[in-house]
Design an enzyme around this catalytic site. Structure first.
Site, PDB file in Angstrom:
ATOM      1  N   LYS A 187       0.848  -1.213   0.000  1.00  0.00           N
ATOM      2  CA  LYS A 187       0.000   0.000   0.000  1.00  0.00           C
ATOM      3  C   LYS A 187       0.873   1.249   0.000  1.00  0.00           C
ATOM      4  O   LYS A 187       0.462   2.297  -0.500  1.00  0.00           O
ATOM      5  CB  LYS A 187      -1.002  -0.024   1.159  1.00  0.00           C
ATOM      6  CG  LYS A 187      -0.419   0.064   2.571  1.00  0.00           C
ATOM      7  CD  LYS A 187      -0.228   1.464   3.080  1.00  0.00           C
ATOM      8  CE  LYS A 187       0.559   1.492   4.376  1.00  0.00           C
ATOM      9  NZ  LYS A 187       0.861   2.838   4.861  1.00  0.00           N
ATOM     10  N   THR A 244      -3.974   5.637   3.231  1.00  0.00           N
ATOM     11  CA  THR A 244      -2.645   6.103   2.827  1.00  0.00           C
ATOM     12  C   THR A 244      -2.640   6.716   1.430  1.00  0.00           C
ATOM     13  O   THR A 244      -1.896   7.658   1.177  1.00  0.00           O
ATOM     14  CB  THR A 244      -1.644   4.920   2.885  1.00  0.00           C
ATOM     15  OG1 THR A 244      -1.844   4.214   4.098  1.00  0.00           O
ATOM     16  CG2 THR A 244      -0.224   5.396   2.845  1.00  0.00           C
TER      17      THR A 244
HETATM   18  O1  LIG Z   1       2.772   7.970   6.672  1.00  0.00           O
HETATM   19  P1  LIG Z   1       2.843   6.631   5.979  1.00  0.00           P
HETATM   20  O2  LIG Z   1       2.616   6.755   4.516  1.00  0.00           O
HETATM   21  O3  LIG Z   1       4.100   5.898   6.332  1.00  0.00           O
HETATM   22  O4  LIG Z   1       1.623   5.756   6.523  1.00  0.00           O
HETATM   23  C1  LIG Z   1       1.493   5.518   7.895  1.00  0.00           C
HETATM   24  C2  LIG Z   1       0.663   4.282   8.171  1.00  0.00           C
HETATM   25  O5  LIG Z   1       1.259   3.141   7.581  1.00  0.00           O
HETATM   26  C3  LIG Z   1      -0.765   4.424   7.742  1.00  0.00           C
HETATM   27  O6  LIG Z   1      -1.475   3.256   8.069  1.00  0.00           O
END
Ligand SMILES: O=P(O)(O)OC[C@H](O)CO
Ligand SMILES: NC(=O)c1ccc[n+]([C@@H]2O[C@H](COP(=O)([O-])OP(=O)(O)OC[C@H]3O[C@@H](n4cnc5c(N)ncnc54)[C@H](O)[C@@H]3O)[C@@H](O)[C@H]2O)c1
Length: 328
Positions: A187, A244
């Site tokens: 993701k 995300t």
């Molecule tokens: O800020 P990110 O893109 O690393 O996302 C944070 C978390 O994984 C969201 O679930």
């Protein structure tokens, strides 16, 4: 009183988990890699570098001594960036407390999932994975959040759910650690692609298409590695992707957005201390997918851009030029 919980990694997520898991009935130990950071956290109770505004409860002890953090702990939460999990596990003494892997990524160079890394480097320990839509600051603020805790060992998953769950931090049990890991890692790559599309002015239709086709290619990889299809519609799959890949508060989406708007990767990474997992995982996911003859066109485009093989324009053009095919 319950046995201590050890949280290994004092970035935003480790700190938020320490706050969410701090209870009167059991101490939490938070391990920070640097002695000066551990000392400052223990004294000030604030983690200004990674999670400004949050306060560590008194039942959390911060240390940079790994033995002290893990001694007698009932479970070790692994919360360093994915590319540093192997380094951390190599420093752990042999023991039988289970590992709960909370990082989201695939190892660069080897293409290994983190459960595979852990199985090799900490073979005596049972494993579970925690993933889902979880911005750290919201968890630290006690806002309602749901996650997946997955393990091949159902009694372990059930005991972790019981120890970790609360009305505002709701874990759901899953028997599919592989699917949960693949979903959580990929993701971040798809979020970079979605940020790129918006930053480059391609529009919200394009983002929705990337999100959906991104989930389809993530599912293909997950199934090829032994994951279960229903996992990709769950919290670790669609749930985390929806969070995300649409929010500028995501570091992965924000990186894509800024690249799409014309910033260079060098500018965006220079002097940065917080992690953008998708940047390393794009290539690692491809490496793994190639071994299983799985196509990941969106991850390929992201890796080509990040690794300097294609401009955003050329990579997006490549995606649009793909042959029409049946959905699925
Ligand atoms: O800020 P990110 O893109 O690393 O996302 C944070 C978390 O994984 C969201 O679930
Ligand atoms: N922040 C979130 O909202 C969030 C939520 C869920 C999952 N995660 C995942 O948790 C993991 C950690 O992310 P984060 O947000 O806490 O990181 P962060 O960006 O807040 O902090 C980076 C951390 O990496 C540590 N670090 C840097 N070099 C290291 C090394 N060589 N060895 C060990 N540690 C090193 C730093 O000390 C710091 O603790 C990532 O896989 C991330 O995807 C983050």
């Amino acid at each position: 009183m319950s046995a201590p919980i050890a949280i290994l990694g004092a970035g935003a997520w480790g700190t938020a988990l320490a706050i969410a898991l701090a209870r009167d009935d059991g101490p939490v130990r938070l391990w920070a890699r640097r002695a000066d950071h551990a000392g400052w956290l223990q004294q000030s109770r604030h983690n200004d570098a990674y999670l400004p505004g949050a306060r560590l409860p008194d039942s959390v002890t911060v240390t940079n001594d790994l033995d002290q953090a893990t001694n007698d702990a009932s479970v070790l939460l692994v919360v360093t960036p994915a590319q540093h999990v192997a380094g951390l596990l190599q420093q752990l003494k042999r023991g039988d407390a289970p590992l709960l892997l909370c990082a989201k990524g695939i190892e660069r160079g080897s293409g290994r999932l983190l459960t595979e890394v852990a199985r090799e480097l900490a073979p005596s320990r049972a494993l579970a994975v925690l993933s889902g839509p979880t911005f750290a600051d919201e968890v630290a603020a006690g806002k309602p959040t749901a996650v997946t805790i997955a393990s091949d060992d159902d009694p372990l998953a059930a005991s972790l759910v019981a120890r970790i769950g609360s009305p505002s931090f709701r874990p759901y049990r899953s028997p599919d650690p592989i699917g949960v890991e693949v979903a959580g890692a990929c993701k971040n790559v798809i979020a970079i692609a979605c940020g790129l599309a918006i930053g480059a002015g391609l529009g919200e239709n394009a983002r929705a298409a990337l999100l959906t086709r991104g989930l389809a290619e993530t599912t293909r990889l997950g199934l090829a590695l032994g994951g279960r299809p229903e996992t990709f519609a769950g919290l670790a799959g669609l749930g985390d992707l929806a969070l995300t890949a649409t929010s500028p508060r995501s570091r992965n989406y924000a990186l894509g957005l800024a690249l799409g708007e014309g910033a260079t990767l060098d500018e965006l990474m220079r002097g940065r201390s917080s992690v953008v997992e998708g940047a390393a995982t794009a290539g690692a996911a491809l490496l793994r997918a190639n071994r299983h003859s799985v196509e990941l066109p969106i991850a390929q485009a992201v890796a080509d851009i990040i690794e300097g093989r294609a401009t955003i324009r050329d990579a997006m053009r490549g995606l649009l030029a793909r042959p029409f095919k049946a959905e699925g």
